[in-house]
Design a protein around this motif. Sequence first.
Motif, mmCIF file in Angstrom:
data_model
loop_
_atom_site.group_PDB
_atom_site.id
_atom_site.type_symbol
_atom_site.label_atom_id
_atom_site.label_comp_id
_atom_site.label_asym_id
_atom_site.label_seq_id
_atom_site.Cartn_x
_atom_site.Cartn_y
_atom_site.Cartn_z
ATOM 1 N N GLU A 1 0.797 -1.146 0.105
ATOM 2 C CA GLU A 1 -0.062 0.159 -0.003
ATOM 3 C C GLU A 1 0.876 1.124 -0.044
ATOM 4 O OE1 GLU A 1 -3.167 -0.014 -0.515
ATOM 5 O OE2 GLU A 1 -3.138 -1.931 -0.488
ATOM 6 N N GLY A 2 0.743 2.120 -0.889
ATOM 7 C CA GLY A 2 1.429 3.391 -1.176
ATOM 8 C C GLY A 2 2.576 3.122 -1.673
ATOM 9 N N GLY A 3 3.172 1.959 -1.843
ATOM 10 C CA GLY A 3 4.417 1.730 -2.503
ATOM 11 C C GLY A 3 4.737 2.251 -3.731
ATOM 12 N N GLY A 4 5.787 2.644 -3.951
ATOM 13 C CA GLY A 4 6.191 3.066 -5.200
ATOM 14 C C GLY A 4 7.189 2.137 -6.155
ATOM 15 N N HIS A 5 7.735 2.455 -7.278
ATOM 16 C CA HIS A 5 8.812 1.538 -7.986
ATOM 17 C C HIS A 5 10.084 1.445 -7.054
ATOM 18 C CE1 HIS A 5 9.315 -0.494 -11.644
ATOM 19 N NE2 HIS A 5 10.712 -0.129 -11.509
ATOM 20 N N GLU A 6 10.049 0.754 -5.775
ATOM 21 C CA GLU A 6 11.270 0.695 -5.038
ATOM 22 C C GLU A 6 11.123 -0.194 -3.999
ATOM 23 O OE1 GLU A 6 10.928 4.494 -2.665
ATOM 24 O OE2 GLU A 6 8.910 4.103 -2.140
ATOM 25 N N ILE A 7 12.376 -0.340 -3.285
ATOM 26 C CA ILE A 7 11.978 -1.270 -1.941
ATOM 27 C C ILE A 7 12.397 -0.359 -0.833
ATOM 28 C CG2 ILE A 7 12.979 -3.228 -0.663
ATOM 29 C CD1 ILE A 7 13.747 -4.524 -3.236
ATOM 30 N N HIS A 8 11.293 0.271 -0.295
ATOM 31 C CA HIS A 8 11.532 1.382 0.733
ATOM 32 C C HIS A 8 11.998 0.576 2.088
ATOM 33 C CE1 HIS A 8 10.836 4.851 3.216
ATOM 34 N NE2 HIS A 8 10.779 5.562 2.190
ATOM 35 N N GLU A 9 12.843 1.129 2.638
ATOM 36 C CA GLU A 9 13.493 0.784 4.068
ATOM 37 C C GLU A 9 12.395 0.361 4.955
ATOM 38 O OE1 GLU A 9 15.425 -0.021 7.553
ATOM 39 O OE2 GLU A 9 16.321 0.039 5.237
#
Length: 287
Positions: free
Chosen positions: A264-272
């Motif tokens: 949810e709310g994630g972008g094109h990334e692996i956020h910390e």
Amino acid sequence: MERTGSFVVTETSVEAKGARLQTQAFGDPSSSPIILIMGMMASMLWWPDRFCEALAARQRYVIRYDQRDTGLSTHYPQGKPRYSFSDLADDAIAILDGHGLETAHVAGMSMGGVVAQDVALRHPRRVRTLTLISTSPLGVEGLPSSTTAYREYSRSAEAIDWSSLEAIADFLRRETAMLAGTRHPHDPDAASTLIARDMARAPSFASATNHFTLVSEEGPARLHASDIKLPVLALHGTADPLFPIEHGEAFIKVVQDARLHRVEGGGHEIHERDIDEIAQAIIDHTA
């Protein structure tokens, strides 16, 4: 060997069709293996150390590697890659052979997810499960394009001097901000540190732009995601500006044994802040 966090990381070079591929392995070699394939212009460093450690801590033997033209793997003259997109898929099998593995779970992100699908379709007996992060199913048409803001931004790439490391670094810093999700704040300092680390490590960082050539001129167009017969986990941010969430949803429509985990709310990334959630979803899938 080197140490990252509480894990000893083993460095190994693997030969593949005349190329040398640099790998790092986390965890116990007797654990269930998982190979990580990163996306366009990105070395294995873009798989966060803590992400690899989170998987290794849950009894996975984690192997990440530099694809051709990234990191410490073989580089080619800019604009003249002497390899094909399919070679990138065969490289993953060479990594397995180099580590003495008959099979492994395979995870790919973005362009690495396309490579991972190629691996699964052409070498299905070597793949246990497939995890596809922030990517799009092969051969499926009619999916929404990138957001208007991202498309407008990406057009600025045409004016970049791709022979200038400073220009490339500036582009990548802006790129990470554009690809960020909406749930967590973007950390520009962390992104700048990673980009600087990646560029300092590569003997010819500008060669990574050869990946553009592979995607625009070739790509595994003959393959189709619907032919994947392996268990598939699609991990996709609901705010991904490059591949909107419909790309992730398409996997469960076209692949027989597929399920979707929405970040949810994630972008094109692996956020910390999403690492624990993403790692647990992969652990569950590869159990």
